[in-house]
Design a protein around this motif. Structure first.
Motif, mmCIF file in Angstrom:
data_model
loop_
_atom_site.group_PDB
_atom_site.id
_atom_site.type_symbol
_atom_site.label_atom_id
_atom_site.label_comp_id
_atom_site.label_asym_id
_atom_site.label_seq_id
_atom_site.Cartn_x
_atom_site.Cartn_y
_atom_site.Cartn_z
ATOM 1 N N ASP A 186 0.822 -1.208 0.000
ATOM 2 C CA ASP A 186 0.000 0.000 0.000
ATOM 3 C C ASP A 186 0.855 1.257 0.000
ATOM 4 O O ASP A 186 0.531 2.252 -0.661
ATOM 5 N N TYR A 189 2.126 1.936 -3.432
ATOM 6 C CA TYR A 189 1.086 2.600 -4.220
ATOM 7 C C TYR A 189 0.987 4.080 -3.862
ATOM 8 O O TYR A 189 0.970 4.955 -4.726
ATOM 9 N N LEU A 198 2.387 -2.184 -12.200
ATOM 10 C CA LEU A 198 1.292 -2.295 -11.246
ATOM 11 C C LEU A 198 0.628 -3.663 -11.268
ATOM 12 O O LEU A 198 0.162 -4.154 -10.230
ATOM 13 N N THR A 199 0.580 -4.296 -12.431
ATOM 14 C CA THR A 199 -0.029 -5.622 -12.516
ATOM 15 C C THR A 199 0.743 -6.625 -11.672
ATOM 16 O O THR A 199 0.156 -7.410 -10.916
ATOM 17 N N THR A 201 2.802 -5.942 -9.140
ATOM 18 C CA THR A 201 2.710 -5.576 -7.729
ATOM 19 C C THR A 201 1.373 -6.006 -7.139
ATOM 20 O O THR A 201 1.302 -6.546 -6.028
ATOM 21 N N THR A 202 0.298 -5.782 -7.883
ATOM 22 C CA THR A 202 -1.038 -6.169 -7.414
ATOM 23 C C THR A 202 -1.155 -7.672 -7.265
ATOM 24 O O THR A 202 -1.733 -8.174 -6.296
ATOM 25 N N LYS A 205 0.552 -8.658 -4.090
ATOM 26 C CA LYS A 205 -0.217 -8.234 -2.930
ATOM 27 C C LYS A 205 -1.423 -9.140 -2.702
ATOM 28 O O LYS A 205 -1.687 -9.586 -1.580
ATOM 29 N N GLU A 206 -2.178 -9.412 -3.769
ATOM 30 C CA GLU A 206 -3.408 -10.191 -3.632
ATOM 31 C C GLU A 206 -3.130 -11.634 -3.222
ATOM 32 O O GLU A 206 -4.005 -12.294 -2.653
#
Length: 237
Positions: A186, A189, A198-199, A201-202, A205-206
């Motif tokens: 977070d 971001y 970003l793909t 990193t997301t 994270k998920e």
């Protein structure tokens, strides 16, 4: 060495293979990487590797020069295969067993990737080199590395770079930049820090996939990171 991790996904940039020559593959840099990887594998850690292709061809830069994006990305995928074959050869020359997998069916150049086949290779003590990104255009090798790390059940994604971690600003441009020891997804971001796209990193994270960003060009750093020493920057949820 008593590693903190059982299975890791090591992401290497293609640009790092250029060394000081500015293009292509520098043999000294390649062999240095191979020695570090073998040292880690000899300690009992299961090692999977994703390597970029920017030292040979980058899809986005190709698109800027007139290639259509899909064709440019496909050329970039082939560049990652070239780098993966070079790394496989370097590892085998020092006695490290390994298997190269490709996201697109390219037999006999490499074995067609499946998560089960890659895991089997890791359990057998082989280094698994995962080439070709995701096999699809519009996805970077960082996203490919994040996806593969999740698929094979890695304990951590190790992102080897030429910088020793994540900083408040670009340390190569700002002498006052401060390095983070730890940081959350977070916060990355919120601060607009682009350690990966970003793909990727997301996806990490998920799926609660921690990332350690560290300087791979310093010999011994890979072993230090795996040993849990405070090298680089740890990214967690």
């Amino acid at each position: 060495m008593n590693s903190k991790y059982n299975r890791v996904l090591l992401k290497l940039s293609g640009e790092s293979l250029m060394g000081a020559q500015g293009h292509g593959i520098d043999a000294d840099r390649l062999n240095q990487y191979a020695e570090q990887i073998k040292q880690l594998a000899d300690s009992g850690v299961q090692v999977a590797i994703v390597i970029g292709g920017g030292n040979i061809f980058r899809g986005l830069s190709g698109a800027a020069k007139g290639y259509d994006r899909v064709t440019g990305d496909q050329m970039g995928m082939l560049a990652t295969v070239i780098n993966s074959l070079a790394l496989r050869s370097a590892l085998e020359s020092i006695g490290q067993r390994c298997t190269a997998f490709t996201a697109l069916n390219m037999y006999p150049i490499g074995q067609y990737y499946s998560s089960r086949a890659a895991i089997d290779a890791l359990v057998e003590g082989r280094v698994a080199i995962l080439a070709g990104g995701t096999g699809n255009p519009y996805f970077t090798t960082d996203t490919g590395a994040a996806l593969r790390a999740v698929e094979i059940g890695a304990d951590v994604m190790l992102k080897g770079t030429r910088v020793d971690g994540i900083y408040t600003t670009d340390p190569e441009k700002d002498p006052d930049a401060v390095r983070f020891r730890t940081i959350t997804f977070d916060e990355i971001y919120n601060r607009g820090l682009r350690i990966m796209d970003l793909t990727a990193t997301t996806l990490c994270k998920e799926n609660n996939m921690p990332i350690i960003v560290f300087d791979m060009d310093t010999p011994g750093n890979l072993a230090r990171v795996a040993d849990g020493q405070p090298v680089g920057t740890l990214v967690t949820c």
